[in-house]
Each structure stands twice: as structure tokens, then as C-alpha cells.
Design an enzyme around this catalytic site. Structure first.
Site, PDB file in Angstrom:
ATOM      1  N   ARG A 180       0.843  -1.199   0.000  1.00 38.82           N
ATOM      2  CA  ARG A 180       0.000   0.000   0.000  1.00 38.82           C
ATOM      3  C   ARG A 180       0.879   1.250   0.000  1.00 38.82           C
ATOM      4  O   ARG A 180       0.572   2.237  -0.654  1.00 38.82           O
ATOM      5  CB  ARG A 180      -0.905   0.001   1.231  1.00 38.82           C
ATOM      6  CG  ARG A 180      -1.948  -1.090   1.201  1.00 38.82           C
ATOM      7  CD  ARG A 180      -2.849  -0.963   2.417  1.00 38.82           C
ATOM      8  NE  ARG A 180      -3.826  -2.020   2.499  1.00 38.82           N
ATOM      9  CZ  ARG A 180      -3.615  -3.180   3.101  1.00 38.82           C
ATOM     10  NH1 ARG A 180      -2.460  -3.439   3.669  1.00 38.82           N
ATOM     11  NH2 ARG A 180      -4.574  -4.079   3.152  1.00 38.82           N
ATOM     12  N   ASN A 194      -0.619   8.120  -5.593  1.00 41.55           N
ATOM     13  CA  ASN A 194      -1.928   8.507  -5.044  1.00 41.55           C
ATOM     14  C   ASN A 194      -1.906   9.757  -4.174  1.00 41.55           C
ATOM     15  O   ASN A 194      -2.930  10.419  -4.022  1.00 41.55           O
ATOM     16  CB  ASN A 194      -2.526   7.328  -4.267  1.00 41.55           C
ATOM     17  CG  ASN A 194      -2.963   6.213  -5.200  1.00 41.55           C
ATOM     18  OD1 ASN A 194      -2.951   6.388  -6.412  1.00 41.55           O
ATOM     19  ND2 ASN A 194      -3.349   5.079  -4.661  1.00 41.55           N
ATOM     20  N   ILE A 224     -10.964   5.804   0.421  1.00 43.36           N
ATOM     21  CA  ILE A 224     -10.635   4.371   0.408  1.00 43.36           C
ATOM     22  C   ILE A 224      -9.289   4.166  -0.291  1.00 43.36           C
ATOM     23  O   ILE A 224      -8.696   3.094  -0.275  1.00 43.36           O
ATOM     24  CB  ILE A 224     -11.774   3.574  -0.266  1.00 43.36           C
ATOM     25  CG1 ILE A 224     -11.814   2.118   0.201  1.00 43.36           C
ATOM     26  CG2 ILE A 224     -11.720   3.677  -1.788  1.00 43.36           C
ATOM     27  CD1 ILE A 224     -13.143   1.414  -0.023  1.00 43.36           C
ATOM     28  N   ASN A 279      -5.510   4.003  -1.247  1.00 45.37           N
ATOM     29  CA  ASN A 279      -4.309   3.634  -0.485  1.00 45.37           C
ATOM     30  C   ASN A 279      -3.129   4.537  -0.791  1.00 45.37           C
ATOM     31  O   ASN A 279      -3.044   5.096  -1.883  1.00 45.37           O
ATOM     32  CB  ASN A 279      -3.934   2.191  -0.814  1.00 45.37           C
ATOM     33  CG  ASN A 279      -4.665   1.216   0.081  1.00 45.37           C
ATOM     34  OD1 ASN A 279      -4.776   1.444   1.280  1.00 45.37           O
ATOM     35  ND2 ASN A 279      -5.168   0.146  -0.509  1.00 45.37           N
ATOM     36  N   ASP A 308     -11.459  -4.384   6.457  1.00 47.78           N
ATOM     37  CA  ASP A 308     -10.790  -5.166   7.514  1.00 47.78           C
ATOM     38  C   ASP A 308     -11.824  -5.816   8.437  1.00 47.78           C
ATOM     39  O   ASP A 308     -11.622  -6.938   8.912  1.00 47.78           O
ATOM     40  CB  ASP A 308      -9.844  -4.260   8.320  1.00 47.78           C
ATOM     41  CG  ASP A 308      -8.795  -3.622   7.429  1.00 47.78           C
ATOM     42  OD1 ASP A 308      -8.282  -4.324   6.548  1.00 47.78           O
ATOM     43  OD2 ASP A 308      -8.507  -2.427   7.596  1.00 47.78           O
ATOM     44  N   HIS A 364      -5.079   1.003   8.313  1.00 46.17           N
ATOM     45  CA  HIS A 364      -5.397   0.045   7.237  1.00 46.17           C
ATOM     46  C   HIS A 364      -4.124  -0.386   6.502  1.00 46.17           C
ATOM     47  O   HIS A 364      -3.965  -0.138   5.320  1.00 46.17           O
ATOM     48  CB  HIS A 364      -6.420   0.665   6.270  1.00 46.17           C
ATOM     49  CG  HIS A 364      -6.777  -0.249   5.129  1.00 46.17           C
ATOM     50  ND1 HIS A 364      -7.498  -1.413   5.289  1.00 46.17           N
ATOM     51  CD2 HIS A 364      -6.498  -0.183   3.799  1.00 46.17           C
ATOM     52  CE1 HIS A 364      -7.637  -2.014   4.127  1.00 46.17           C
ATOM     53  NE2 HIS A 364      -7.036  -1.298   3.200  1.00 46.17           N
ATOM     54  N   MET A 396     -13.776  -4.683  -1.910  1.00 47.50           N
ATOM     55  CA  MET A 396     -13.589  -3.257  -1.580  1.00 47.50           C
ATOM     56  C   MET A 396     -14.878  -2.492  -1.863  1.00 47.50           C
ATOM     57  O   MET A 396     -15.303  -1.637  -1.082  1.00 47.50           O
ATOM     58  CB  MET A 396     -12.429  -2.666  -2.388  1.00 47.50           C
ATOM     59  CG  MET A 396     -12.425  -1.153  -2.320  1.00 47.50           C
ATOM     60  SD  MET A 396     -11.037  -0.334  -3.115  1.00 47.50           S
ATOM     61  CE  MET A 396     -11.118  -0.848  -4.785  1.00 47.50           C
TER      62      MET A 396
HETATM   63  N1  LIG Z   1      -9.282   0.781   1.644  1.00 45.44           N
HETATM   64  C1  LIG Z   1      -9.504  -0.405   1.105  1.00 45.44           C
HETATM   65  O1  LIG Z   1     -10.127  -1.278   1.724  1.00 45.44           O
HETATM   66  C2  LIG Z   1      -8.986  -0.739  -0.241  1.00 45.44           C
HETATM   67  C3  LIG Z   1      -8.428   0.233  -1.008  1.00 45.44           C
HETATM   68  N2  LIG Z   1      -7.972  -0.031  -2.272  1.00 45.44           N
HETATM   69  C4  LIG Z   1      -7.451   1.116  -3.010  1.00 45.44           C
HETATM   70  O2  LIG Z   1      -8.495   1.698  -3.801  1.00 45.44           O
HETATM   71  C5  LIG Z   1      -7.920   2.420  -4.888  1.00 45.44           C
HETATM   72  C6  LIG Z   1      -8.604   2.081  -6.175  1.00 45.44           C
HETATM   73  O3  LIG Z   1      -8.368   0.723  -6.507  1.00 45.44           O
HETATM   74  P1  LIG Z   1      -8.874   0.146  -7.886  1.00 45.44           P
HETATM   75  O4  LIG Z   1     -10.293   0.543  -8.106  1.00 45.44           O
HETATM   76  O5  LIG Z   1      -8.536  -1.294  -7.905  1.00 45.44           O
HETATM   77  O6  LIG Z   1      -7.895   0.912  -8.878  1.00 45.44           O
HETATM   78  P2  LIG Z   1      -8.076   1.199 -10.434  1.00 45.44           P
HETATM   79  O7  LIG Z   1      -6.723   1.517 -10.949  1.00 45.44           O
HETATM   80  O8  LIG Z   1      -8.886   0.097 -11.068  1.00 45.44           O
HETATM   81  O9  LIG Z   1      -8.985   2.479 -10.461  1.00 45.44           O
HETATM   82  C7  LIG Z   1      -8.510   3.754 -10.121  1.00 45.44           C
HETATM   83  C8  LIG Z   1      -9.412   4.769 -10.819  1.00 45.44           C
HETATM   84  O10 LIG Z   1      -8.990   6.070 -10.436  1.00 45.44           O
HETATM   85  C9  LIG Z   1      -9.040   6.894 -11.575  1.00 45.44           C
HETATM   86  N3  LIG Z   1      -8.137   8.054 -11.384  1.00 45.44           N
HETATM   87  C10 LIG Z   1      -6.801   8.085 -11.542  1.00 45.44           C
HETATM   88  N4  LIG Z   1      -6.334   9.328 -11.307  1.00 45.44           N
HETATM   89  C11 LIG Z   1      -7.403  10.085 -10.965  1.00 45.44           C
HETATM   90  C12 LIG Z   1      -7.569  11.457 -10.618  1.00 45.44           C
HETATM   91  N5  LIG Z   1      -6.519  12.280 -10.598  1.00 45.44           N
HETATM   92  N6  LIG Z   1      -8.797  11.897 -10.341  1.00 45.44           N
HETATM   93  C13 LIG Z   1      -9.851  11.067 -10.367  1.00 45.44           C
HETATM   94  N7  LIG Z   1      -9.754   9.767 -10.701  1.00 45.44           N
HETATM   95  C14 LIG Z   1      -8.545   9.284 -10.993  1.00 45.44           C
HETATM   96  C15 LIG Z   1      -8.597   5.995 -12.711  1.00 45.44           C
HETATM   97  O11 LIG Z   1      -9.040   6.508 -13.948  1.00 45.44           O
HETATM   98  C16 LIG Z   1      -9.308   4.689 -12.352  1.00 45.44           C
HETATM   99  O12 LIG Z   1     -10.618   4.646 -12.890  1.00 45.44           O
HETATM  100  C17 LIG Z   1      -6.431   2.073  -4.867  1.00 45.44           C
HETATM  101  O13 LIG Z   1      -5.752   3.114  -4.221  1.00 45.44           O
HETATM  102  C18 LIG Z   1      -6.387   0.806  -4.018  1.00 45.44           C
HETATM  103  O14 LIG Z   1      -5.138   0.620  -3.422  1.00 45.44           O
HETATM  104  C19 LIG Z   1      -8.093  -1.269  -2.812  1.00 45.44           C
HETATM  105  C20 LIG Z   1      -8.645  -2.297  -2.084  1.00 45.44           C
HETATM  106  C21 LIG Z   1      -9.116  -2.118  -0.745  1.00 45.44           C
HETATM  107  O1  LIG Z   2      -3.561  -4.199  -0.067  1.00 46.92           O
HETATM  108  C1  LIG Z   2      -3.989  -3.469  -0.936  1.00 46.92           C
HETATM  109  O2  LIG Z   2      -3.257  -2.799  -1.722  1.00 46.92           O
HETATM  110  C2  LIG Z   2      -5.461  -3.329  -1.121  1.00 46.92           C
HETATM  111  C3  LIG Z   2      -6.154  -3.133   0.156  1.00 46.92           C
HETATM  112  O3  LIG Z   2      -6.038  -2.105   0.803  1.00 46.92           O
HETATM  113  C4  LIG Z   2      -6.939  -4.216   0.713  1.00 46.92           C
HETATM  114  O4  LIG Z   2      -7.273  -5.168  -0.009  1.00 46.92           O
HETATM  115  O5  LIG Z   2      -7.214  -4.147   1.903  1.00 46.92           O
END
Ligand SMILES: NC(=O)C1=CN([C@@H]2O[C@H](COP(=O)(O)OP(=O)(O)OC[C@H]3O[C@@H](n4cnc5c(N)ncnc54)[C@H](O)[C@@H]3O)[C@@H](O)[C@H]2O)C=CC1
Ligand SMILES: O=C([O-])CC(=O)C(=O)O
Length: 230
Positions: free
Chosen positions: A3, A10, A33, A35, A66, A93, A144
Site C-alpha cells: 500500500r 496517489n 478508500i 491507499n 478489515d 489500514h 472493496m
Molecule cells: N481501503 C480499502 O479497503 C482498499 C483500497 N484499495 C485502493 O483503492 C484504490 C482504487 O483501486 P482500484 O479501483 O482497484 O484501482 P483502479 O486503478 O482500477 O482504479 C482507479 C481509478 O482512479 C481513476 N483516477 C486516476 N487518477 C485520478 C484522478 N486524478 N482523479 C480522479 N480519478 C482518478 C482511474 O481513472 C481509475 O478509474 C487504490 O488506491 C487501491 O489501493 C483497494 C482495495 C481495498
Molecule cells: O492491499 C492493498 O493494496 C489493497 C487493500 O487495501 C486491501 O485489499 O485491503
């Protein structure tokens, strides 16, 4: 990729979005959400603070996944439907900052001592497990989305005036020495209505919290210092 590795891309995305939000909708409720959540929430708050628009009751880091994982793993182990389980998860997280409180699970469960370490580690490492399994093709997506939807629904239930809406989430905090911390909070019309703190935890969980805090503080400082350096 961890992360923390996502910080490079990010941090700037979160900063840019919050610079726009301070102009367009400073009173909105923000659920982050993205990371690394442990650093991105401090980044968002610092950006809003710079613009004199910070309302920490309305900025949340979403750590619901979580809790969903802890409920699932404990439910599987103890033969309880995960939908009926509620295991609070506090801290942050990422890795060791994720602290599941099995002693506070409802319904009450008894985890054999020899399984406790492995179960704790499984919750802490579950996101990484998915990232590794997907070998370069992203992270948890559907789970997620489920966790994000559950948290957003709780925010809206609170805004509508429903009583007793409680979620663990990562917020600006004075509960511990870390300036941001996740634990149960009461949600309501103001967003965060009342921080309910950590509550009673056992010696095993206290030890996990003490191990989590230095790492959490480091990840918070990384976000804060980065905004200050911009
Ligand atoms: N907190 C949690 O439980 C979890 C968090 N995550 C995090 O969620 C985030 C998204 O994950 P995914 O959907 O798999 O990634 P992804 O890469 O599929 O989607 C990211 C989206 O953000 C958009 N984007 C990129 N730059 C941008 C900007 N400047 N302004 C607005 N939109 C923008 C992209 O076009 C894309 O549609 C990641 O940071 C990931 O690490 C993932 C799993 C669990
Ligand atoms: O580990 C990661 O990058 C994605 C995440 O936050 C999760 O699945 O909890």
C-alpha cells in the site's frame, strides 16, 4: 507492491481532489478508500487545513474491509454466518496497524489460543494476500466495493437521523498518541457524531496496539510532511 508503494502516485491524486473540494464542496462528507489510507487521510486533512476549511468530523478513511474480513474469517472458524458477526478492527489500514479485537466480537466467540496469532495475521495480511494472488493485476475490487458501499450507506443512515449507527473508521483522533486512528465512531447528521474510543481490550490486543502505533505514526507523518513540502 505494498500500500505504501502507492504513495507516489496517489498522494498527488488525493491532494488535487481535495484542493478542488475545498473550493467546490468543503462541507461534503469525504470517504477515502484510496491507499495508503493511513497517509491519504492526513493528506486530505492537511490540504483542507491549509485552506482553512477542515472539518475533521466529515473526513473518513474507509477501513471497513478489515472488519468484513475479520467477520468472514471468524465466522468460518466458529461456524457463524459472517453477516451475523461483528468484529471491531481498530488502528489503521495496513499490516500491523490493523488490530482486530476478537475479544469484543459479537456474538461472543472463543478463539483457541494457538489459532489467535494466525487469525490476527490473516486479517492484517488479507489485502496483501489478494495483491499477491493477482500478480500485478491490482488489488481487491469486489470486496472493496462491498466495504465502501456498506460504509457509505452507514454515513447516509447517520445523515438521515437514524440512531445508533456505529462503524469503525479512520479519523483525526486524540484517542491515542497517533493523530489519526480507527475505532468505533457514532455516525450522525454532523458526520462523526461521537468518537467512541477503543473501549475495553485485553492484554494481547493492547500489545498489538502498542506495536501498531509507531508504524501508524510514521505513515501519518509521511502524509503530513509531504503536504508541507509541496
Ligand atoms: N481501503 C480499502 O479497503 C482498499 C483500497 N484499495 C485502493 O483503492 C484504490 C482504487 O483501486 P482500484 O479501483 O482497484 O484501482 P483502479 O486503478 O482500477 O482504479 C482507479 C481509478 O482512479 C481513476 N483516477 C486516476 N487518477 C485520478 C484522478 N486524478 N482523479 C480522479 N480519478 C482518478 C482511474 O481513472 C481509475 O478509474 C487504490 O488506491 C487501491 O489501493 C483497494 C482495495 C481495498
Ligand atoms: O492491499 C492493498 O493494496 C489493497 C487493500 O487495501 C486491501 O485489499 O485491503
Amino acid at each position: 507492491m505494498t500500500r505504501d508503494d502507492l504513495f507516489g502516485s496517489n498522494a498527488n491524486v488525493v491532494k488535487t481532489i481535495f484542493e478542488c473540494a475545498t473550493e467546490a464542496c468543503p462541507d461534503a462528507i469525504f470517504c477515502i478508500i484510496t491507499n495508503p489510507v493511513n497517509s491519504c487521510v492526513p493528506i486530505a486533512c492537511e490540504v483542507m487545513k491549509k485552506a482553512n476549511k477542515l472539518n475533521p468530523r466529515r473526513i473518513f478513511g474507509v477501513s471497513t474491509l478489515d472488519i468484513v474480513r475479520a467477520n468472514t474469517f471468524v465466522g468460518e472458524m466458529c461456524g457463524v454466518n459472517p453477516k451475523e458477526m461483528n468484529v471491531p478492527v481498530i488502528g489503521g489500514h495496513s499490516g500491523i496497524t490493523i488490530v482486530p479485537l476478537f475479544s469484543r466480537a459479537t456474538p461472543k466467540v472463543s478463539i483457541p489460543k494457538d489459532k489467535l496469532d494466525a487469525l490476527t495475521k490473516r486479517v492484517q495480511e488479507a489485502g496483501t494476500e489478494v495483491v499477491k494472488a493477482k500478480v500485478g493485476h491490482g488489488s481487491a475490487t469486489l470486496s472493496m466495493a462491498y466495504a465502501g458501499a456498506r460504509f457509505a450507506n452507514s454515513i447516509m443512515r447517520g445523515l438521515k437521523g437514524e440512531s445508533n449507527v456505529i462503524e469503525c473508521c479512520y479519523v483525526q483522533s486524540d484517542v491515542t498518541e497517533a493523530a489519526y486512528f480507527s475505532n468505533p465512531v457514532l455516525l450522525g447528521k454532523a458526520g462523526l457524531e461521537k468518537n467512541l474510543g477503543i473501549g475495553e481490550i485485553n492484554a494481547y490486543e493492547k500489545d498489538l496496539v502498542s506495536k501498531a502505533l509507531p508504524e501508524l505514526k510514521k505513515e501519518i507523518a509521511k502524509g503530513v510532511d509531504w503536504v508541507k513540502s509541496q
